[in-house]
Structure formats: C-alpha cells, structure tokens
Design an enzyme around this catalytic site. Structure first.
Site, PDB file in Angstrom:
ATOM      1  N   ARG A 101       0.883  -1.180   0.000  1.00  9.79           N
ATOM      2  CA  ARG A 101       0.000   0.000   0.000  1.00  9.79           C
ATOM      3  C   ARG A 101       0.912   1.219   0.000  1.00  9.79           C
ATOM      4  NH1 ARG A 101      -5.378   1.545   3.326  1.00  9.79           N
ATOM      5  NH2 ARG A 101      -6.107   0.060   1.780  1.00  9.79           N
ATOM      6  N   ARG A 288     -13.790  -8.420   1.891  1.00  9.38           N
ATOM      7  CA  ARG A 288     -12.368  -8.195   1.608  1.00  9.38           C
ATOM      8  C   ARG A 288     -11.591  -9.475   1.920  1.00  9.38           C
ATOM      9  NH1 ARG A 288     -10.276  -3.055   1.460  1.00  9.38           N
ATOM     10  NH2 ARG A 288      -8.476  -4.190   0.660  1.00  9.38           N
TER      11      ARG A 288
HETATM   12  N1   CP Z   1     -11.283   0.087   2.341  1.00 15.28           N
HETATM   13  C1   CP Z   1     -10.012   0.005   2.762  1.00 15.28           C
HETATM   14  O1   CP Z   1      -9.066  -0.164   1.977  1.00 15.28           O
HETATM   15  O2   CP Z   1      -9.876   0.089   4.110  1.00 15.28           O
HETATM   16  P1   CP Z   1      -8.500   0.317   4.871  1.00 15.28           P
HETATM   17  O3   CP Z   1      -7.970   1.668   4.442  1.00 15.28           O
HETATM   18  O4   CP Z   1      -8.855   0.285   6.335  1.00 15.28           O
HETATM   19  O5   CP Z   1      -7.550  -0.776   4.497  1.00 15.28           O
END
Ligand code: CP
Length: 302
Positions: A101, A288
C-alpha cells in the site's frame, strides 16, 4: 511464471469471474485451501494507514496456512534512500509474496518488475483493485452483478472510482459516476473503459439527483483521500453529492448503499444512511477477506 495483481486492467473478464466464484466458495468454507500458503511468508509493506486491507490480508494469509510479516516503510532502508529496485531484489530472496500500500503506482510496478515474487496492490493513489473484488463479490451475492444493474458512484473520483470503472467495463456492466465536472475521473480511465470490447456504458453525470435517479446501488467514498486532506475547497464543491435519505429518494426504494470505509460520517454520507436498512457496507468489508483469499489461492495454488 509469477503472476501479480497490480490493477484489474491486467485481468480478463474470465479471470475476474473465476475469482468471484472462488471467493464465494471460500466464504462458504473458511477452512478450505488451508495449506495453499504452507511454508510461505508474505510481507505487507504499508506506507499508509489501513484497517481492513491489513487485517483481512493478515487473517487470510494465516487461514491459508501462511505467515504474514508487516513492514512499515519508515523502518526500512527505503526511508534512507535505498532504491525500490534493490529492495525488491533483496526481499525476493527472503519472502514469497508482497502486498504493498503506497502512493505512486510506479512503486508497485517497480516491485513487480524487479522482484521475482507475486506483488499485490493493496492501494495506490490511482487504483484499489482488492477493494473492487470484494465489492463485486458483494453485488454478486445479492444477485445484482448483471447487465440490468443501475450502479452509481457519487462523490470524488479517486482510486476506488478508477478501479470500479475498470472492473465494470471488463465485465460489460454500465456504471454512472456522479460528481462535479472538475472531479471527473482521469481521461485515461474514461478512454480505457469506453474502449473495452464488452461495450458497457460509462456515464458521467454532473447533477447528483440525475446521477442517482432509479439507481439499484449507490456507492460513495471519502471526499478527501489519504494525502489530499488539506483540499478544503472540495468539501464545499461536493456538498450536494452527500449520500443522505433526501438524495436516495430519487433511487429505487430498495437501493443498496455501498462505501469501502473508513467513512467520514456527516461528510460524504450521513450516519443515518451508513447504519440504515439500505446499507451493505459491513458485508462489503467482510468480503475483503474472502476475495483476497481467493486471489492468494489463484496466485499460489499449483
Ligand atoms: N477500504 C479500505 O481499503 O480500508 P483500509 O484503508 O482500512 O484498508
């Protein structure tokens, strides 16, 4: 050859449908595929906050028999200038996969190019493909993922919007984006969707009432994405695109409301709607886990 998951652009309609079917099967039997990741270490390199992505991957990796290692980039030599290329090559010697990420899609692409292990995009500034797999699974479970669906995303165009547009155009399902014109999705994404062979429509509607009119599903996301928090003008510009019951009056009575979370209650969506009978946000969040487990099985099963 190793396979990555960098953007839904790289996946065919058949592959997406396969992943959704597999997600459904895995959801029904939590203990299925419990040895697929046996002896494997998957690292999670995060430059941004996360609750759902991090936890669902960690739990999913564990349920598939693997081990997850959380890496905060602030504590790696990357933060002192070591290149992504070198880091990718070195990590590939220790671990079996990487979930990233980060901000720029280019960083994810570099890890995929220079590493020899599968790389999964856990969100960048332009894409959030894991979220969309879970969203599609949620719609499929409700028997809504078909050509008759009237699906509207309202609010700021962001990484979720881009990935929704890509995913829907791959499956040949129309999508409407309701936003002020200046917050339209990038031209490149619009062009991509309109060039897909399935021939679905991408409608850009600059009036919130018209955008949600007769919708089966209304989806929204935060107006200020991570890294964009100082853009206060946007809050004013997007005010009329808030998902509230006054706006939903124009959608179908049984409209489903989606949000990838976290939400800014009272900004892009009211608490009344988020917690109300039309909301399916918790099902989305749960999915998810199942969708990402399916993705891992797809990438790792022989
Ligand atoms: N929707 C989502 O990606 O949540 P987070 O940012 O908590 O990972």
């Amino acid at each position: 050859m190793k396979k990555d998951f960098l953007t839904l652009k790289d996946y065919s309609k058949e592959e997406i449908k396969y992943l959704l079917d597999l997600s459904g099967k895995i959801k029904k039997d939590k203990n299925s595929y419990s040895k697929v990741l046996e002896g494997k270490n998957i690292a999670m390199l995060f430059d941004k906050h996360s609750t759902r992505t991090r936890l669902s991957f960690e739990a999913g990796i564990n349920q598939l028999g693997g081990n997850s290692i959380y890496l905060d980039s602030k504590n790696l030599q990357i933060s002192r200038g070591e290149t992504y290329q070198d880091t990718a090559k070195v990590l590939s010697k220790y671990i079996d996969g990487l979930v990233i990420r980060t901000y720029s899609q280019e960083i994810v692409n570099i890890f995929a190019k220079y590493g020899t292990i599968p790389v999964i995009n856990g969100l960048t500034d332009i894409y959030h493909p894991c979220q969309i797999l879970a969203d599609m699974l949620t719609l499929k479970e409700m028997e809504l993922l078909n050509k008759d669906l009237k699906f509207t995303y309202v609010g700021d165009s962001n990484n979720v919007t881009n990935s929704l547009i890509i995913g829907f155009s791959k499956l040949g399902i129309d999508i409407t984006i309701g936003c002020p014109q200046k917050y339209s999705p990038p031209e490149e994404i619009i062009k991509y969707a309109r060039n897909q062979k399935e021939g679905s429509k991408l409608n850009l509607v600059y009036d919130p009432v018209k955008a949600v009119s007769d919708a089966d599903v209304v989806y929204t996301d935060v107006w200020l994405s991570m890294g964009d928090e100082k853009n206060k003008q946007k809050l004013t510009d997007l005010k009329s695109f808030q998902v509230n019951y006054k706006l939903l009056k124009y959608s179908k009575e049984e409209v489903k409301v989606m949000h990838c979370l976290p939400a800014h209650r009272g900004q892009e969506i009211t608490s009344e709607v988020l917690d109300g009978k039309n909301s399916i946000v918790l099902q989305q969040a749960e999915n998810r886990l199942h969708a990402q487990k399916a993705l891992l099985v797809y990438l790792y099963a022989d």
